[in-house]
Design a protein around this motif. Structure first.
Motif, PDB file in Angstrom:
ATOM      1  N   ARG A   1       0.817  -1.210   0.000  1.00  0.00           N
ATOM      2  CA  ARG A   1       0.000   0.000   0.000  1.00  0.00           C
ATOM      3  C   ARG A   1       0.851   1.262   0.000  1.00  0.00           C
ATOM      4  NH1 ARG A   1      -4.503  -2.598   4.158  1.00  0.00           N
ATOM      5  NH2 ARG A   1      -5.763  -3.553   2.499  1.00  0.00           N
ATOM      6  N   ILE A   2       1.986   1.231   0.658  1.00  0.00           N
ATOM      7  CA  ILE A   2       2.879   2.398   0.655  1.00  0.00           C
ATOM      8  C   ILE A   2       3.316   2.724  -0.769  1.00  0.00           C
ATOM      9  CG2 ILE A   2       5.200   3.184   1.274  1.00  0.00           C
ATOM     10  CD1 ILE A   2       4.847   1.736   3.954  1.00  0.00           C
ATOM     11  N   TYR A   3       3.702   1.690  -1.514  1.00  0.00           N
ATOM     12  CA  TYR A   3       4.235   1.907  -2.861  1.00  0.00           C
ATOM     13  C   TYR A   3       3.189   1.745  -3.959  1.00  0.00           C
ATOM     14  CZ  TYR A   3       8.860   2.000  -0.758  1.00  0.00           C
ATOM     15  OH  TYR A   3       9.953   2.343   0.011  1.00  0.00           O
ATOM     16  N   GLY A   4       1.963   1.378  -3.595  1.00  0.00           N
ATOM     17  CA  GLY A   4       0.906   1.248  -4.589  1.00  0.00           C
ATOM     18  C   GLY A   4       1.115   0.099  -5.548  1.00  0.00           C
ATOM     19  N   ILE A   5       1.543  -1.045  -5.007  1.00  0.00           N
ATOM     20  CA  ILE A   5       1.864  -2.211  -5.831  1.00  0.00           C
ATOM     21  C   ILE A   5       0.810  -3.305  -5.648  1.00  0.00           C
ATOM     22  CG2 ILE A   5       3.625  -3.918  -6.398  1.00  0.00           C
ATOM     23  CD1 ILE A   5       4.562  -1.116  -6.815  1.00  0.00           C
ATOM     24  N   LEU A   6       0.417  -3.949  -6.743  1.00  0.00           N
ATOM     25  CA  LEU A   6      -0.497  -5.082  -6.662  1.00  0.00           C
ATOM     26  C   LEU A   6       0.276  -6.371  -6.375  1.00  0.00           C
ATOM     27  CD1 LEU A   6      -2.900  -4.309  -9.648  1.00  0.00           C
ATOM     28  CD2 LEU A   6      -3.281  -3.884  -7.216  1.00  0.00           C
ATOM     29  N   GLU A   7      -0.445  -7.417  -5.989  1.00  0.00           N
ATOM     30  CA  GLU A   7       0.188  -8.650  -5.540  1.00  0.00           C
ATOM     31  C   GLU A   7       1.107  -9.279  -6.585  1.00  0.00           C
ATOM     32  OE1 GLU A   7       1.502 -11.773  -3.403  1.00  0.00           O
ATOM     33  OE2 GLU A   7       0.346 -10.071  -2.624  1.00  0.00           O
ATOM     34  N   SER A   8       0.634  -9.396  -7.815  1.00  0.00           N
ATOM     35  CA  SER A   8       1.448 -10.055  -8.852  1.00  0.00           C
ATOM     36  C   SER A   8       2.755  -9.308  -9.094  1.00  0.00           C
ATOM     37  CB  SER A   8       0.653 -10.159 -10.159  1.00  0.00           C
ATOM     38  OG  SER A   8       0.240  -8.878 -10.610  1.00  0.00           O
TER      39      SER A   8
END
Length: 208
Positions: free
Chosen positions: A65-72
């Motif tokens: 969430r800090i870096y705005g990254i999705l799981e994949s």
């Protein structure tokens, strides 16, 4: 690509700390976690003891969430970090810090990583003189990030630069606000992250 579009403050409350997802609002009294320092939902104020897995999962979710990254995408970063020399957890955080959208935020051109991602996608920046509109572009030592000439009167960017000193900047970047550019003078180190992150928990989670 799918992105979370709900209230950002709920994410901070869920992780129990400020993730600085809403720019300047996070530094004011209006910040959601300042008003409600407990998780969202009707059972948010109940104290729950997490299992070891739950603690590890929360740590991973926090960094995503800090870096705005999705799981994949996050898993790809982890796999790359595993194959690098050094400590896997620190390698992972270094890769995330080297993203172009993060560097734009760290340099003060944007008040949040979400805003930085949007600015990069809208072709406001160049890297080494070439237009780059890929937020996940990985920077290396010596790269020069520069705001394009036609974007230098952009209200959001100008306001962000004016207030960036209060947010702090990354020491791995040399920033020249007058020239609207930033240079990667070294790779980011663990001490540059500035968040309360226990990356070893993420390593343990993925190692199961």
């Amino acid at each position: 690509m799918a992105r979370y579009t709900g209230p950002s403050c709920k994410l901070c409350r869920r992780e129990g700390m400020k993730l600085y997802l809403k720019g300047e609002r996070c530094y004011k009294d209006k910040c959601g976690i300042e008003k409600k320092g407990y998780p969202p939902g009707q059972h948010g104020q109940l104290k729950k003891k997490l299992s070891d897995y739950g603690v590890q999962l929360r740590e991973k979710q926090k960094v995503k969430r800090i870096y705005g990254i999705l799981e994949s995408q996050f898993r790809l970063y982890f796999e790359r970090a595993t194959n690098m020399k050094g400590i896997t957890g620190e390698n992972l955080l270094q890769l995330l810090e080297r993203r172009l959208d993060n560097a734009v935020y760290r340099a003060g051109f944007a008040s949040s990583r979400t805003q930085a991602r949007q600015l990069v996608r809208h072709n406001h920046f160049t890297v080494n003189g070439k237009k780059v509109n890929i937020p996940s572009y990985l920077l290396k030592v010596g790269d020069v990030i520069e705001l394009r000439e036609k974007s230098r009167d952009n209200k959001l960017i100008v306001e962000s630069l004016e207030t960036s000193e209060g947010r702090g900047t990354a020491e791995w970047l040399s920033i020249d606000k007058a020239a609207f550019k930033a240079v990667v003078n070294r790779l980011p180190e663990r001490s540059d992250i500035g968040y309360d992150i226990q990356e070893h928990l993420i390593v343990e989670l993925y190692s199961k």
